[in-house]
Enzyme design. Structure first.
Site, PDB file in Angstrom:
ATOM      1  N   LEU A  42      19.159 -11.350  23.785  1.00  0.00           N
ATOM      2  CA  LEU A  42      20.002 -10.259  24.268  1.00  0.00           C
ATOM      3  C   LEU A  42      19.370  -8.979  23.759  1.00  0.00           C
ATOM      4  O   LEU A  42      18.994  -8.890  22.589  1.00  0.00           O
ATOM      5  CB  LEU A  42      21.432 -10.365  23.716  1.00  0.00           C
ATOM      6  CG  LEU A  42      22.379 -11.359  24.374  1.00  0.00           C
ATOM      7  CD1 LEU A  42      23.691 -11.420  23.603  1.00  0.00           C
ATOM      8  CD2 LEU A  42      22.636 -11.004  25.822  1.00  0.00           C
ATOM      9  N   ASP A  43      19.226  -7.997  24.618  1.00  0.00           N
ATOM     10  CA  ASP A  43      18.650  -6.725  24.203  1.00  0.00           C
ATOM     11  C   ASP A  43      19.480  -6.095  23.091  1.00  0.00           C
ATOM     12  O   ASP A  43      20.661  -6.393  22.930  1.00  0.00           O
ATOM     13  CB  ASP A  43      18.600  -5.753  25.384  1.00  0.00           C
ATOM     14  CG  ASP A  43      17.721  -6.253  26.504  1.00  0.00           C
ATOM     15  OD1 ASP A  43      16.693  -6.891  26.201  1.00  0.00           O
ATOM     16  OD2 ASP A  43      18.055  -6.015  27.669  1.00  0.00           O
ATOM     17  N   ARG A  44      18.858  -5.191  22.372  1.00  0.00           N
ATOM     18  CA  ARG A  44      19.549  -4.481  21.287  1.00  0.00           C
ATOM     19  C   ARG A  44      20.813  -3.791  21.786  1.00  0.00           C
ATOM     20  O   ARG A  44      21.832  -3.754  21.110  1.00  0.00           O
ATOM     21  CB  ARG A  44      18.582  -3.454  20.681  1.00  0.00           C
ATOM     22  CG  ARG A  44      19.159  -2.695  19.523  1.00  0.00           C
ATOM     23  CD  ARG A  44      18.075  -1.840  18.858  1.00  0.00           C
ATOM     24  NE  ARG A  44      18.658  -1.023  17.829  1.00  0.00           N
ATOM     25  CZ  ARG A  44      18.587   0.290  17.793  1.00  0.00           C
ATOM     26  NH1 ARG A  44      17.938   0.951  18.740  1.00  0.00           N
ATOM     27  NH2 ARG A  44      19.142   0.966  16.817  1.00  0.00           N
ATOM     28  N   SER A  46      22.688  -4.729  24.271  1.00  0.00           N
ATOM     29  CA  SER A  46      23.605  -5.676  24.890  1.00  0.00           C
ATOM     30  C   SER A  46      24.378  -6.407  23.803  1.00  0.00           C
ATOM     31  O   SER A  46      23.957  -6.452  22.653  1.00  0.00           O
ATOM     32  CB  SER A  46      22.842  -6.687  25.751  1.00  0.00           C
ATOM     33  OG  SER A  46      22.155  -6.028  26.787  1.00  0.00           O
ATOM     34  N   ARG A 142      15.652  -7.717  30.547  1.00  0.00           N
ATOM     35  CA  ARG A 142      16.577  -6.667  30.987  1.00  0.00           C
ATOM     36  C   ARG A 142      16.998  -6.844  32.452  1.00  0.00           C
ATOM     37  O   ARG A 142      17.238  -5.888  33.176  1.00  0.00           O
ATOM     38  CB  ARG A 142      15.974  -5.281  30.740  1.00  0.00           C
ATOM     39  CG  ARG A 142      15.726  -5.015  29.255  1.00  0.00           C
ATOM     40  CD  ARG A 142      15.187  -3.647  28.965  1.00  0.00           C
ATOM     41  NE  ARG A 142      16.149  -2.584  29.187  1.00  0.00           N
ATOM     42  CZ  ARG A 142      17.116  -2.215  28.354  1.00  0.00           C
ATOM     43  NH1 ARG A 142      17.291  -2.864  27.222  1.00  0.00           N
ATOM     44  NH2 ARG A 142      17.926  -1.219  28.649  1.00  0.00           N
TER      45      ARG A 142
END
Length: 195
Positions: A42-44, A46, A142
């Site tokens: 999971l992106d930072r 998110s 992403r």
């Protein structure tokens, strides 16, 4: 073997170390179990459900695109897309010369009951927002953000709420941001039998 569900807060890197000049929050700030690794990312910016394990075979199977396991996201977007826009998302959009797989997409009403994000998203009085539920079977870098941007509705907030289908569904039930729990015996059995 260890199997852990974690509710990753906004702003936390999906890794245990950060070698940047300005250290940021990582999984190490929340999880003290050694030799356990996230399945997927999971992106930072998110939030949401992250499965961690030390079972390398399971990690490989869940990360392999050919198994196409579902991941469900709640996505707050700027603007209110109509049915034609939702159909574009459902049928796949072109991002970076790649057509995304078909997805399940619907408007959420009422909006989901989620803990407030810290810091909160920007609030612009003149532009309405809405929430979508998006179920994807792939996890490109992403991807959700790029998909909504490609159809003209930028993502403001992104929360993964569940992983799995076909007999196993892991979700955020009874977890708050920053909290984790081990899988139950039944969840572990179902996960190991997941195809």
């Amino acid at each position: 073997m260890k199997y852990l569900l974690f509710y990753k807060p906004y702003g936390v890197l999906c890794q245990f170390t950060d070698n940047s000049d300005h250290p940021r929050s990582t999984l190490k700030d929340y999880i003290s179990i050694p030799e356990i690794y996230p399945v997927g990312r999971l992106d930072r910016d998110s939030e949401g459900l992250l499965l961690l394990t030390n079972n390398g075979q399971l990690q490989n199977r869940l990360a392999n695109p050919k198994f196409a396991h579902p991941r469900t996201y709640y996505v707050q977007v700027e603007g209110i897309p109509d049915e034609s826009v939702l159909d574009r998302l459902r049928n796949g959009v072109i991002i970076k010369n790649y057509r995304t797989r078909k997805a399940k997409v619907r408007l959420l009403s009422p909006e989901p009951n989620l803990p407030p994000r810290m810091p909160p998203i920007r609030d612009r009085q003149s532009i309405p927002t809405c929430w979508l539920e998006m179920i994807l079977t792939e996890g490109k870098n992403r991807q959700v953000r790029r998909m909504t941007a490609a159809v003209g509705f930028p993502t403001l907030r992104l929360v993964r709420v569940s992983i799995g289908g076909n007999g196993i569904k892991l979700d955020l039930t009874n977890l708050n941001p920053g909290e984790s729990r081990e899988l139950s015996a039944n969840e572990t059995k179902a996960l190991l039998n997941f195809k």
